[in-house]
Structure formats: structure tokens, C-alpha cells
Design a protein around this motif. Structure first.
Motif, PDB file in Angstrom:
ATOM      1  N   THR A  89       0.810  -1.213   0.000  1.00 43.86           N
ATOM      2  CA  THR A  89       0.000   0.000   0.000  1.00 43.86           C
ATOM      3  C   THR A  89       0.844   1.264   0.000  1.00 43.86           C
ATOM      4  O   THR A  89       0.336   2.340  -0.309  1.00 43.86           O
ATOM      5  CB  THR A  89      -0.954   0.016   1.206  1.00 43.86           C
ATOM      6  N   ALA A  90       2.125   1.150   0.327  1.00 45.57           N
ATOM      7  CA  ALA A  90       3.028   2.301   0.291  1.00 45.57           C
ATOM      8  C   ALA A  90       4.464   1.785   0.227  1.00 45.57           C
ATOM      9  O   ALA A  90       4.806   0.810   0.896  1.00 45.57           O
ATOM     10  CB  ALA A  90       2.850   3.186   1.520  1.00 45.57           C
ATOM     11  N   ALA A  91       5.268   2.441  -0.584  1.00 43.99           N
ATOM     12  CA  ALA A  91       6.686   2.090  -0.674  1.00 43.99           C
ATOM     13  C   ALA A  91       7.460   3.316  -1.124  1.00 43.99           C
ATOM     14  O   ALA A  91       7.141   3.907  -2.157  1.00 43.99           O
ATOM     15  CB  ALA A  91       6.899   0.943  -1.646  1.00 43.99           C
ATOM     16  N   GLU A  92       8.430   3.689  -0.330  1.00 42.13           N
ATOM     17  CA  GLU A  92       9.315   4.797  -0.666  1.00 42.13           C
ATOM     18  C   GLU A  92      10.718   4.350  -0.273  1.00 42.13           C
ATOM     19  O   GLU A  92      11.015   4.169   0.915  1.00 42.13           O
ATOM     20  CB  GLU A  92       8.903   6.053   0.095  1.00 42.13           C
ATOM     21  N   ALA A  93      11.577   4.133  -1.264  1.00 45.34           N
ATOM     22  CA  ALA A  93      12.905   3.564  -1.033  1.00 45.34           C
ATOM     23  C   ALA A  93      13.628   4.263   0.114  1.00 45.34           C
ATOM     24  O   ALA A  93      13.726   5.489   0.147  1.00 45.34           O
ATOM     25  CB  ALA A  93      13.734   3.652  -2.306  1.00 45.34           C
ATOM     26  N   GLY A  94      14.104   3.450   1.054  1.00 46.75           N
ATOM     27  CA  GLY A  94      14.868   3.963   2.173  1.00 46.75           C
ATOM     28  C   GLY A  94      14.054   4.652   3.248  1.00 46.75           C
ATOM     29  O   GLY A  94      14.605   5.090   4.260  1.00 46.75           O
TER      30      GLY A  94
ATOM     31  N   PHE B 130      11.853   3.713   7.988  1.00 43.46           N
ATOM     32  CA  PHE B 130      13.303   3.712   8.098  1.00 43.46           C
ATOM     33  C   PHE B 130      13.784   5.153   8.249  1.00 43.46           C
ATOM     34  O   PHE B 130      13.404   6.013   7.453  1.00 43.46           O
ATOM     35  CB  PHE B 130      13.925   3.097   6.841  1.00 43.46           C
ATOM     36  N   SER B 131      14.619   5.409   9.249  1.00 43.22           N
ATOM     37  CA  SER B 131      15.155   6.759   9.437  1.00 43.22           C
ATOM     38  C   SER B 131      16.626   6.653   9.828  1.00 43.22           C
ATOM     39  O   SER B 131      17.014   5.770  10.601  1.00 43.22           O
ATOM     40  CB  SER B 131      14.358   7.529  10.490  1.00 43.22           C
ATOM     41  N   PRO B 132      17.448   7.547   9.282  1.00 44.20           N
ATOM     42  CA  PRO B 132      18.884   7.492   9.595  1.00 44.20           C
ATOM     43  C   PRO B 132      19.156   7.899  11.045  1.00 44.20           C
ATOM     44  O   PRO B 132      18.495   8.781  11.587  1.00 44.20           O
ATOM     45  CB  PRO B 132      19.495   8.500   8.618  1.00 44.20           C
ATOM     46  N   VAL B 133      20.101   7.210  11.652  1.00 41.59           N
ATOM     47  CA  VAL B 133      20.614   7.549  12.975  1.00 41.59           C
ATOM     48  C   VAL B 133      22.138   7.501  12.864  1.00 41.59           C
ATOM     49  O   VAL B 133      22.664   6.948  11.899  1.00 41.59           O
ATOM     50  CB  VAL B 133      20.093   6.585  14.069  1.00 41.59           C
ATOM     51  N   PRO B 134      22.862   8.077  13.810  1.00 42.68           N
ATOM     52  CA  PRO B 134      24.327   8.151  13.670  1.00 42.68           C
ATOM     53  C   PRO B 134      25.016   6.824  13.352  1.00 42.68           C
ATOM     54  O   PRO B 134      25.942   6.788  12.562  1.00 42.68           O
ATOM     55  CB  PRO B 134      24.778   8.701  15.030  1.00 42.68           C
ATOM     56  N   ASP B 135      24.558   5.707  13.923  1.00 39.53           N
ATOM     57  CA  ASP B 135      25.245   4.432  13.704  1.00 39.53           C
ATOM     58  C   ASP B 135      24.569   3.525  12.687  1.00 39.53           C
ATOM     59  O   ASP B 135      24.906   2.352  12.589  1.00 39.53           O
ATOM     60  CB  ASP B 135      25.376   3.675  15.033  1.00 39.53           C
ATOM     61  N   GLY B 136      23.585   4.032  11.939  1.00 38.62           N
ATOM     62  CA  GLY B 136      22.912   3.173  10.967  1.00 38.62           C
ATOM     63  C   GLY B 136      21.518   3.656  10.638  1.00 38.62           C
ATOM     64  O   GLY B 136      21.317   4.811  10.304  1.00 38.62           O
ATOM     65  N   THR B 137      20.557   2.763  10.769  1.00 41.16           N
ATOM     66  CA  THR B 137      19.171   3.066  10.427  1.00 41.16           C
ATOM     67  C   THR B 137      18.256   2.578  11.539  1.00 41.16           C
ATOM     68  O   THR B 137      18.380   1.446  12.006  1.00 41.16           O
ATOM     69  CB  THR B 137      18.778   2.357   9.112  1.00 41.16           C
TER      70      THR B 137
END
Length: 123
Positions: free
Chosen positions: A21-26, A54-61
Motif C-alpha cells: 500500500t506504500a513504498a518509498e525507497a529507504g 526507516f530513518s537514519p541515525v548516527p550508527d545506521g538506520t
């Protein structure tokens, strides 16, 4: 886009039909489970919606998994019976809380294996 999910809990096995129903890469992946059956999903039934952000954080995702119970239209006895079969006696919400942890750990392991494979092929 549709796909089938194959589920197993103890001796019980079933297949679900899901629609993305929803997809946005990354950033986002979401699907709705809307059909169920033993071998082939034949019975239309709103079951659940799964969302991964998915959201970026200092050590990864950071991955945030959300499960929404879409069975509000089911009769109580049908939802209760499904819960007992699918979860071994727990409520579906309690059962899913444990599965969320497992899913996120499996996702983490899969990503780490993929990254290791890429790093092994560089140079």
C-alpha cells in the motif's frame, strides 16, 4: 503489487495475500493482509496492516515496525478462534509484540549479511 505470505505457528499453517500500500525507497514499506487460506488465500478478510519506517541515525538506520489489527469487522468468536489457532492461546496483539522483535532482529541480520557480502566483494 501483491504477494503471498506463508505462515506457520506450531502445526498450524496458512497463506495470506498481501497488497503493498506504500513504498518509498529507504523510508517506508507498508502492506495490507486481506485474504487467507490453507494453501491458497481464497477467503477475503481484512486481517492486518504492517508498516516499516526507516530513518537514519548516527550508527545506521532506525526501523520502526507498526502492526495494525484490521479485524474490527470480524465477529468476536471468529477473531478469538483465529487468535487461539495462530498464537497458541495468546491474544493476537500480545503475540505480535513478540513477533515484532523477531522480525526486526531478522531484518537486522539480513542487512548485516548483505553489507558483509558487499564489503567482501570490494577491492
Amino acid at each position: 503489487m501483491e504477494f503471498d505470505g506463508h505462515n506457520k505457528r506450531g502445526r498450524a499453517q496458512w497463506t495470506t495475500r498481501c497488497t503493498v500500500t506504500a513504498a518509498e525507497a529507504g523510508k517506508l514499506f507498508e502492506f495490507r493482509v486481506h485474504k487467507i487460506g490453507l494453501g491458497t488465500p481464497r477467503i477475503p478478510a481484512s486481517i492486518a496492516t504492517w508498516q516499516y519506517r526507516f530513518s537514519p541515525v548516527p550508527d545506521g538506520t532506525r526501523v520502526t515496525e507498526t502492526w495494525t489489527d484490521d479485524r474490527r469487522g470480524w465477529p468476536d468468536f471468529a477473531a478469538d478462534m483465529f487468535d487461539k489457532i495462530a498464537t497458541g492461546g495468546k491474544t493476537f496483539a500480545d503475540f505480535q509484540r513478540g513477533n515484532i522483535r523477531k522480525t526486526l532482529l531478522n531484518l537486522k541480520n539480513a542487512v548485516e549479511q548483505e553489507v558483509s557480502g558487499i564489503e567482501g566483494n570490494v577491492g
